[in-house]
Enzyme design. Sequence first.
Site, PDB file in Angstrom:
ATOM      1  N   HIS A 640      11.550 -26.316  68.895  1.00 24.02           N
ATOM      2  CA  HIS A 640      11.026 -25.416  67.859  1.00 24.02           C
ATOM      3  C   HIS A 640      10.428 -24.141  68.458  1.00 24.02           C
ATOM      4  O   HIS A 640      10.229 -23.152  67.744  1.00 24.02           O
ATOM      5  CB  HIS A 640      10.003 -26.144  66.971  1.00 24.02           C
ATOM      6  N   ASP A 693      13.226 -32.702  68.895  1.00 21.36           N
ATOM      7  CA  ASP A 693      12.530 -31.443  69.215  1.00 21.36           C
ATOM      8  C   ASP A 693      12.354 -31.300  70.729  1.00 21.36           C
ATOM      9  O   ASP A 693      11.274 -31.529  71.279  1.00 21.36           O
ATOM     10  CB  ASP A 693      11.173 -31.423  68.508  1.00 21.36           C
ATOM     11  N   GLY A 785      -0.029 -23.536  69.978  1.00 20.95           N
ATOM     12  CA  GLY A 785       0.027 -22.967  71.319  1.00 20.95           C
ATOM     13  C   GLY A 785       0.259 -23.995  72.405  1.00 20.95           C
ATOM     14  O   GLY A 785       0.611 -23.648  73.527  1.00 20.95           O
ATOM     15  N   SER A 787       2.473 -26.452  71.897  1.00 27.29           N
ATOM     16  CA  SER A 787       3.849 -26.895  71.675  1.00 27.29           C
ATOM     17  C   SER A 787       4.699 -26.722  72.938  1.00 27.29           C
ATOM     18  O   SER A 787       4.608 -25.718  73.637  1.00 27.29           O
ATOM     19  CB  SER A 787       4.476 -26.088  70.539  1.00 27.29           C
ATOM     20  N   GLY A 788       5.543 -27.719  73.204  1.00 26.07           N
ATOM     21  CA  GLY A 788       6.426 -27.668  74.367  1.00 26.07           C
ATOM     22  C   GLY A 788       5.806 -28.181  75.644  1.00 26.07           C
ATOM     23  O   GLY A 788       6.510 -28.439  76.621  1.00 26.07           O
TER      24      GLY A 788
END
Length: 836
Positions: A640, A693, A785, A787-788
């Site tokens: 995402h 994801d 922030g 994310s990932g």
Amino acid sequence: MDPMDGGMRYTPGSSDKDWDTAVTFLPASDNKKLEKKRGPGRVGIIVGLVILAAVLALIIGLLVWHFHFRKDLKLQKIYIGSLRITNEVFVDAYENPESAEYKNLADKVKDQLKSMYSEAPELSKYYMGSKVQAFSEGSVIAYYESEFAVPMGQEAAVDRAVNRLTEAYSSKIRRVQQGPLVFDHVATSALDTRLFSKARTNLRFAQHTRSSAEETIKSPGFPDQPYTPNSFVQWQLRGDPGHVLKLSFDTFYLENNCSNDFVRVYDSLVAMDEHLMAEKCGFYSPSNPLTFISSSNVMLVTFVTNDNGNFPGFRAGVTQIPRDSPDLACGGKLSGGFGNFNSPNFPSYYPPRKTCQWDIEVPTGKFIKLKFPKFMVSTGSPNCPGDRVQIADKSPLCGQQPANTMVTVSSNQVSVVFKSDSSQVDRGFSGTFETFEPSDPCPDQFQCDNKRCVKPSLRCDGWNDCGDSTDEKNCQCDVSMIQCKNGFCKPMFWRCDGVNDCGDNTDEFNCGCKTGEFKCKNDQCVSEKLKCDGKNDCKDGSDEEGCGREICKASTFACSNGKCITKQNPVCDGQDDCGDKSDESNCDCGKKAFSASRIVGGQDADVGEFPWQVSLHIKNTAHVCGASIISDRWLVTAAHCVQDDPKIKYAQPGTWEAYLGLHKQKEKLQATKRFLKQIIPHPYYNPYTYDNDIALMELDLPVTFSRTIQTICLPTSTDVFPTGESVTISGWGATREGGAGAAVLQKANVRIINGTVCNELMGGQITSRMTCAGVLSGGVDACQGDSGGPMSYLTNGRMYLAGVVSWGDGCARRNKPGIYTNVPKFRAWIKEKTGV
């Protein structure tokens, strides 16, 4: 809307598949080669007889060599020792091995050692000679090395003979009459075989620290180049009489594996195991430095490297401290209603051969409560035979104790005694004392059976906060908890997870599966769509039984040779369980630079604590997402994060810049910056549900690993991260819902949450490719922030990429855990795209 805000449930068909190895059969190039041959002729028979005779001769020769000549093979055995010469006085010339005085006394010591070994027939016939390595004060202590040539098979007998002889000379003050020296306190131990090798480069240095000046020692080549391979270096360090030495490493960065490269620090001038203070490798932060203090005015530092994988090395300062310095003082009288006390040199390593006694007295009519916020006293074993803390007549404390370990004393007076022996020091302890009323030992708190006091809110919360489980006994649970029949309460997310958490299996009763779900043999429920999909979705692998194929169960590891390993977490544990070492391949990963918790409710990470953490920026702007390093070219992040929107082409490699080795966002210029060559989002990523994801990023140039840039380990496709296990999340995301991003990398610990319970809490939006983790009471979570970024799991001393920060319902809300991409589900895809 930020991807962390949630989405609708949608489950497309699974694209996962096992990483299979193809088998190819090559055709015969000449059909005649496949035809049946005629029998051998006369020449063939003769040749066969000659070959047979040669083989028999070889076998006979080997047997003769084994039983006759092999017994003459001898091994080198080296013993290191020391003895105190009582009829000599130390003079400065004894520091110089080239002085006449040194040589004269050394010859006397060697004669004395030869005489001593002659008393044991098992030693005298193998004895080759001795060398004196050094002398020091007290009256004169001689440090020596004795060499023996021992026939194969006799090593143990020689060890026993040396030990018997040493004990005989140490059990009493033995006055040796046949030589000019009178000596006692003989100590001997076999030299660690890693410390001597004819193939290694050997360097030796001798340094004497005087007055308040600081001497420096450093690994060869430091700081301009990595330390040299295959070498052995030692530093004999001295101080003036009446002083002790302090060794402080301001830089320490070695290979993580101590079997390859390591530093050893001795409270002696020779490498005797009984005076070994510590063996160290890896990385230690300057904010958490290594500092050692000797018990006398001598110290030895040894440094051993193997022939590959060399690192920057170390630098240390050596100073001397007067033995009666207040900095070394410990013990004394303590009184009043509250006070504190620490082990010497805390929080750095305490010295060996140290005794401290604190006599504590509080007002009459009060009792004493002792608490140890930190406690690391050497290695613990029953009865604490080595370093220990003795409190009155209670059982001694040693090893690493839980934070805030508490001991109560039913008196207004108590003595606390700390003793360290001659080896294996640790960081010690910090202690406090306070008074309490005999009638109310835990004011406004719950008292455990072990006398520990805990907050009332921790009572019956499902966690063993007391340490003896008394805070969890005889509980009346609220509706959010499982009421076990035995009186325990357990978190609801442990219900029906196939694990007997209650102890009486209450949490696993009445666990029927819903329509469209398959019931595993362990009562776990999984989607019918997952049956016979080639992956072990049931923890016992029962969803893959009767499917016409043989695969390893989920509780096993599949080796490259097809073998299934049932051992728990066999990967990278230092043992070749597979037989082909496939469980020990690709293990140079997941090591924190040192040991020291999106992140809401977290704390600042230390520099280099998460060297695989990456900060992803849109070019010339601020941090947007996180990522993890899995090789010198590849990163893992969330899909995402790389979806285009009308304003920014997030899917284009040219949009991004990656910062590796970054700690503070304002220090980007000090980090390693890389651009991207390509971005590979998972082909089945669903932007409405955040299913699948995950994305891969290839760097434009490979990176050079350092103490702040390392890879995280990738899990295998069969790895399962158990419910209730602690995992770590890290990132520069918002520190509260709707807040700004963090300036310093944050860390926090959360727990894996049962998927069935999580699915109920999140409104049925959880798929098998998602993992839930968090604190259901709220307060700790990933956020915008983060994310990932990585959700990492510690096993076998290494950190594994268990998940990728994906989405959530707000941040750190009660009963709203964070949702993470389940990385084991994508292991085959990662391998296919990156080769990692």
